[in-house]
Design a protein around this motif. Sequence first.
Motif, PDB file in Angstrom:
ATOM      1  N   ILE A 223       0.808  -1.225   0.000  1.00 30.44           N
ATOM      2  CA  ILE A 223       0.000   0.000   0.000  1.00 30.44           C
ATOM      3  C   ILE A 223       0.846   1.282   0.000  1.00 30.44           C
ATOM      4  CG2 ILE A 223      -0.275   0.129   2.510  1.00 30.44           C
ATOM      5  CD1 ILE A 223      -3.104   0.654  -0.059  1.00 30.44           C
ATOM      6  N   ALA A 293       8.188   5.499   6.796  1.00 28.11           N
ATOM      7  CA  ALA A 293       6.962   4.915   7.341  1.00 28.11           C
ATOM      8  C   ALA A 293       7.015   3.413   7.208  1.00 28.11           C
ATOM      9  CB  ALA A 293       5.731   5.467   6.616  1.00 28.11           C
ATOM     10  N   ALA A 295       7.153   1.013   9.564  1.00 29.29           N
ATOM     11  CA  ALA A 295       7.688   0.293  10.722  1.00 29.29           C
ATOM     12  C   ALA A 295       8.318   1.338  11.646  1.00 29.29           C
ATOM     13  CB  ALA A 295       8.707  -0.750  10.279  1.00 29.29           C
ATOM     14  N   PRO A 296       8.614   0.958  12.904  1.00 28.24           N
ATOM     15  CA  PRO A 296       9.151   1.967  13.826  1.00 28.24           C
ATOM     16  C   PRO A 296      10.534   2.472  13.406  1.00 28.24           C
ATOM     17  CG  PRO A 296       8.462  -0.046  14.992  1.00 28.24           C
ATOM     18  CD  PRO A 296       8.417  -0.349  13.532  1.00 28.24           C
ATOM     19  N   GLN A 315       8.150  11.234   9.794  1.00 28.88           N
ATOM     20  CA  GLN A 315       7.522   9.916   9.760  1.00 28.88           C
ATOM     21  C   GLN A 315       6.067  10.004   9.358  1.00 28.88           C
ATOM     22  OE1 GLN A 315       8.073   6.637  12.525  1.00 28.88           O
ATOM     23  NE2 GLN A 315       9.291   8.014  13.776  1.00 28.88           N
ATOM     24  N   GLY A 316       5.587   8.923   8.781  1.00 30.23           N
ATOM     25  CA  GLY A 316       4.156   8.750   8.565  1.00 30.23           C
ATOM     26  C   GLY A 316       3.767   7.473   9.256  1.00 30.23           C
ATOM     27  N   MET A 319      -1.801   2.082   8.122  1.00 30.14           N
ATOM     28  CA  MET A 319      -1.984   0.646   7.914  1.00 30.14           C
ATOM     29  C   MET A 319      -2.659   0.442   6.574  1.00 30.14           C
ATOM     30  SD  MET A 319      -3.766  -0.688  11.423  1.00 30.14           S
ATOM     31  CE  MET A 319      -4.333  -2.314  10.931  1.00 30.14           C
ATOM     32  N   THR A 320      -2.425  -0.713   5.967  1.00 31.15           N
ATOM     33  CA  THR A 320      -3.127  -1.055   4.725  1.00 31.15           C
ATOM     34  C   THR A 320      -4.632  -0.786   4.900  1.00 31.15           C
ATOM     35  OG1 THR A 320      -1.495  -2.801   4.415  1.00 31.15           O
ATOM     36  CG2 THR A 320      -3.467  -2.903   3.040  1.00 31.15           C
ATOM     37  N   GLU A 321      -5.162  -1.164   6.071  1.00 30.17           N
ATOM     38  CA  GLU A 321      -6.597  -1.035   6.361  1.00 30.17           C
ATOM     39  C   GLU A 321      -7.053   0.421   6.468  1.00 30.17           C
ATOM     40  OE1 GLU A 321      -4.398  -3.071   7.640  1.00 30.17           O
ATOM     41  OE2 GLU A 321      -5.250  -5.059   7.962  1.00 30.17           O
ATOM     42  N   PRO A 324      -3.352   4.220   3.143  1.00 30.64           N
ATOM     43  CA  PRO A 324      -3.037   3.679   4.449  1.00 30.64           C
ATOM     44  C   PRO A 324      -2.791   4.761   5.503  1.00 30.64           C
ATOM     45  CG  PRO A 324      -0.987   3.952   3.246  1.00 30.64           C
ATOM     46  CD  PRO A 324      -2.092   4.569   2.410  1.00 30.64           C
ATOM     47  N   ILE A 411       4.331   5.800  18.477  1.00 31.95           N
ATOM     48  CA  ILE A 411       4.008   4.370  18.484  1.00 31.95           C
ATOM     49  C   ILE A 411       5.079   3.700  19.350  1.00 31.95           C
ATOM     50  CG2 ILE A 411       3.604   2.307  17.056  1.00 31.95           C
ATOM     51  CD1 ILE A 411       1.732   4.655  16.330  1.00 31.95           C
ATOM     52  N   LYS A 416      -0.485  -6.425  18.410  1.00 32.55           N
ATOM     53  CA  LYS A 416      -0.882  -7.503  17.488  1.00 32.55           C
ATOM     54  C   LYS A 416       0.287  -8.428  17.177  1.00 32.55           C
ATOM     55  CE  LYS A 416      -0.578  -4.100  13.762  1.00 32.55           C
ATOM     56  NZ  LYS A 416      -1.392  -3.343  12.811  1.00 32.55           N
ATOM     57  N   LYS A 420       7.251  -7.285  11.362  1.00 37.55           N
ATOM     58  CA  LYS A 420       7.666  -6.486  10.206  1.00 37.55           C
ATOM     59  C   LYS A 420       9.129  -6.768   9.903  1.00 37.55           C
ATOM     60  CE  LYS A 420       4.428  -3.816   8.536  1.00 37.55           C
ATOM     61  NZ  LYS A 420       4.233  -2.582   7.798  1.00 37.55           N
ATOM     62  N   GLN A 425       5.126  -7.222   5.820  1.00 31.76           N
ATOM     63  CA  GLN A 425       4.346  -7.966   6.799  1.00 31.76           C
ATOM     64  C   GLN A 425       4.686  -9.447   6.781  1.00 31.76           C
ATOM     65  OE1 GLN A 425       0.152  -7.680   6.834  1.00 31.76           O
ATOM     66  NE2 GLN A 425       0.099  -5.447   6.955  1.00 31.76           N
TER      67      GLN A 425
HETATM   68  P1  AYL Z   1       1.045  -2.137   6.809  1.00 29.46           P
HETATM   69  N1  AYL Z   1       5.949   3.654  13.366  1.00 29.46           N
HETATM   70  C1  AYL Z   1       5.777   2.434  13.920  1.00 29.46           C
HETATM   71  N2  AYL Z   1       5.089   1.441  13.325  1.00 29.46           N
HETATM   72  C2  AYL Z   1       4.539   1.691  12.125  1.00 29.46           C
HETATM   73  C3  AYL Z   1       4.668   2.957  11.487  1.00 29.46           C
HETATM   74  C4  AYL Z   1       5.424   3.972  12.167  1.00 29.46           C
HETATM   75  N3  AYL Z   1       5.621   5.181  11.651  1.00 29.46           N
HETATM   76  N4  AYL Z   1       3.992   2.889  10.322  1.00 29.46           N
HETATM   77  C5  AYL Z   1       3.468   1.652  10.235  1.00 29.46           C
HETATM   78  N5  AYL Z   1       3.816   0.914  11.299  1.00 29.46           N
HETATM   79  C6  AYL Z   1       3.476  -0.482  11.597  1.00 29.46           C
HETATM   80  O1  AYL Z   1      -0.385  -2.500   6.740  1.00 29.46           O
HETATM   81  C7  AYL Z   1       2.315  -0.556  12.576  1.00 29.46           C
HETATM   82  O2  AYL Z   1       2.444  -1.701  13.379  1.00 29.46           O
HETATM   83  O3  AYL Z   1       1.091  -0.643   6.357  1.00 29.46           O
HETATM   84  C8  AYL Z   1       1.138  -0.669  11.641  1.00 29.46           C
HETATM   85  O4  AYL Z   1      -0.024  -1.199  12.253  1.00 29.46           O
HETATM   86  O5  AYL Z   1       2.010  -2.975   6.044  1.00 29.46           O
HETATM   87  C9  AYL Z   1       1.670  -1.563  10.586  1.00 29.46           C
HETATM   88  O6  AYL Z   1       3.025  -1.124  10.404  1.00 29.46           O
HETATM   89  C10 AYL Z   1       0.904  -1.477   9.294  1.00 29.46           C
HETATM   90  O7  AYL Z   1       1.554  -2.203   8.311  1.00 29.46           O
HETATM   91  C11 AYL Z   1       2.500   6.573   5.293  1.00 29.46           C
HETATM   92  C12 AYL Z   1       1.750   5.940   6.264  1.00 29.46           C
HETATM   93  C13 AYL Z   1       3.049   4.424   4.372  1.00 29.46           C
HETATM   94  C14 AYL Z   1       1.655   4.559   6.279  1.00 29.46           C
HETATM   95  C15 AYL Z   1       2.301   3.783   5.340  1.00 29.46           C
HETATM   96  C16 AYL Z   1       2.269   2.338   5.221  1.00 29.46           C
HETATM   97  C17 AYL Z   1       1.800   1.577   6.387  1.00 29.46           C
HETATM   98  C18 AYL Z   1       2.218   0.103   6.291  1.00 29.46           C
HETATM   99  C19 AYL Z   1       3.156   5.798   4.345  1.00 29.46           C
HETATM  100  O8  AYL Z   1       2.609   7.935   5.240  1.00 29.46           O
END
Ligand code: AYL
Length: 516
Positions: A223, A293, A295-296, A315-316, A319-321, A324, A411, A416, A420, A425
């Motif tokens: 995503i 973004a 992951a932490p 940072q951003g 989640m995919t859901e 995102p 965060i 859950k 990562k 995922q």
């Molecule tokens: P998924 N810090 C810590 N954990 C994070 C962060 C962050 N900044 N961003 C995402 N995660 C973790 O569905 C967190 O556990 O989407 C979250 O529930 O692969 C999970 O990753 C979601 O994983 C953006 C904002 C890209 C988001 C994203 C992609 C999110 C990844 C650009 O601006």
Amino acid sequence: MGIITSSFPDVALSDQTITQRVFAGIDPEMTILIDGPTERSYTGAQFMGAVKSLAGGLDARGMGAGKCVALMLPNIPEYCIAFHGVAWAGGTVTTINPTYTAHEVNHQLRDASADTLVTIEMFLDTAREAIKGTGVTQIVVIGDAPEGTVAFSDLMGAPMAEQAPVDAAEHVVALPYSSGTTGLPKGVMLTHQNLVVNTDQTLVPSDLTNGERTVVFLPFFHIYGLQVMMNIYLAAGGALVTMPRFDLEQYLDLISEHKTPRLWIVPPVALALAMHPLIDKYDLSFTDQIFCAAAPLGADVGDALAGRLDARVNQGYGMTELSPVSHISPNGVGKSGASGVTIPSTECRIVNIDTMEDAADGEDGELWIRGPQVMKGYLNNPTATAETIVDGGWLRTGDIAHFDDEGYVYITDRLKELIKYNGFQVAPAELEAELLTHPDIVDAAVIGKPDDAVGELPMAFVVAAPGKAAPDLAAVQTYLGDRLAHYKQVRVLEVIDEVPKSPSGKILRRFLKDRL
Ligand code: AYL
């Protein structure tokens, strides 16, 4: 502390489709898609023309409206044409990691009820094996198309001038897979309206300016690549230089060649940019902002990166859901260790996981999010949907977080199961299910072991079958090798007598984590 709202004014909901929204931001004269390695490129007009021709061709063959097209492709400009061609024709795209094994691809094709699979010659053997027993009736190949496949170029038909009519609020245009808070990967139903509103929500607090270029190695099948780079960045009037696979040196060459003012990365790449000796060979003074973004990102790594590249690090979070995005740094003003502020039209709660009551100001709890970017639900899985979207629209993220008094979110932990690895995922339940098929294993539990370079390493605890010796790490890796993609591989193994479980049979992963 109750409901936390955005400090930005709400954005309006629109009935545009995501392709209409992206087209609205494109300059027809500008080169907007460039294949990094070959420099093959498309102007805005060429891109939009190709999307409409593909839609016309799909429509003429009955492969568009109401159909599901699976894309199993690396990052190439044609990915964007394929995605939007299907969207313009009124179809649905499910995005597949091209490094998946046939076993994994087969599962997704069946679950998503895909009719067509689009790939490149490199992945054709996997594709042919994967479509067995699925509803896929044809394989489309971008580039040279061998016997028995359809050439992508042959699909180009008379341009479809207008978007095929769809209900933007209901029609599922994108179906990426995510395991969410628990269990196996599930199809995340994202509507046109989810993607359009998240584009608008994200652009309000951002300071993107038109006509910029960036290099995108973040895969379009995830995503982050699909929506943040391909849709939001193009809708903002930007241009993408695509990279089929990540290689640090090639990335540095490409960002230097294209003088990209902003970088979009994930934490392992942030670490490399902050530490790797190769960086000293490059003049990266043209870069003044870095987005990280998925992951932490440790505050120390973020600060080191900002110092080394003399750039703002933002940072951003999402989640995919959530299509995102739910949080980003406002107008490029990040705070060390924070994942941004709440974007427009989005509400948050921090819920104490023991009492299920709102946590006190500044206290940690589970982050819940409500807004128009929350997915429609998980495909074919009303139970998981009901467990994830609760109390009239709140999405439980499964992340532990708190807010500071300026509205920045931090965060701090993950409630859950999700692991990562390099931002990808890995669902413990999927690994456990595969491990249990091994004849010498009777029980298994998988957790993430913290690792500086990749974030977390999938670590398996296995129980040997009675009278058997449990397989060692090398044997497990060989066994799982043709069933699971490389990044899902078990990296650490421990044999135990019994998997700790709650009275209801749930694996007590915390217990295992605490042993590390
Ligand atoms: P998924 N810090 C810590 N954990 C994070 C962060 C962050 N900044 N961003 C995402 N995660 C973790 O569905 C967190 O556990 O989407 C979250 O529930 O692969 C999970 O990753 C979601 O994983 C953006 C904002 C890209 C988001 C994203 C992609 C999110 C990844 C650009 O601006």
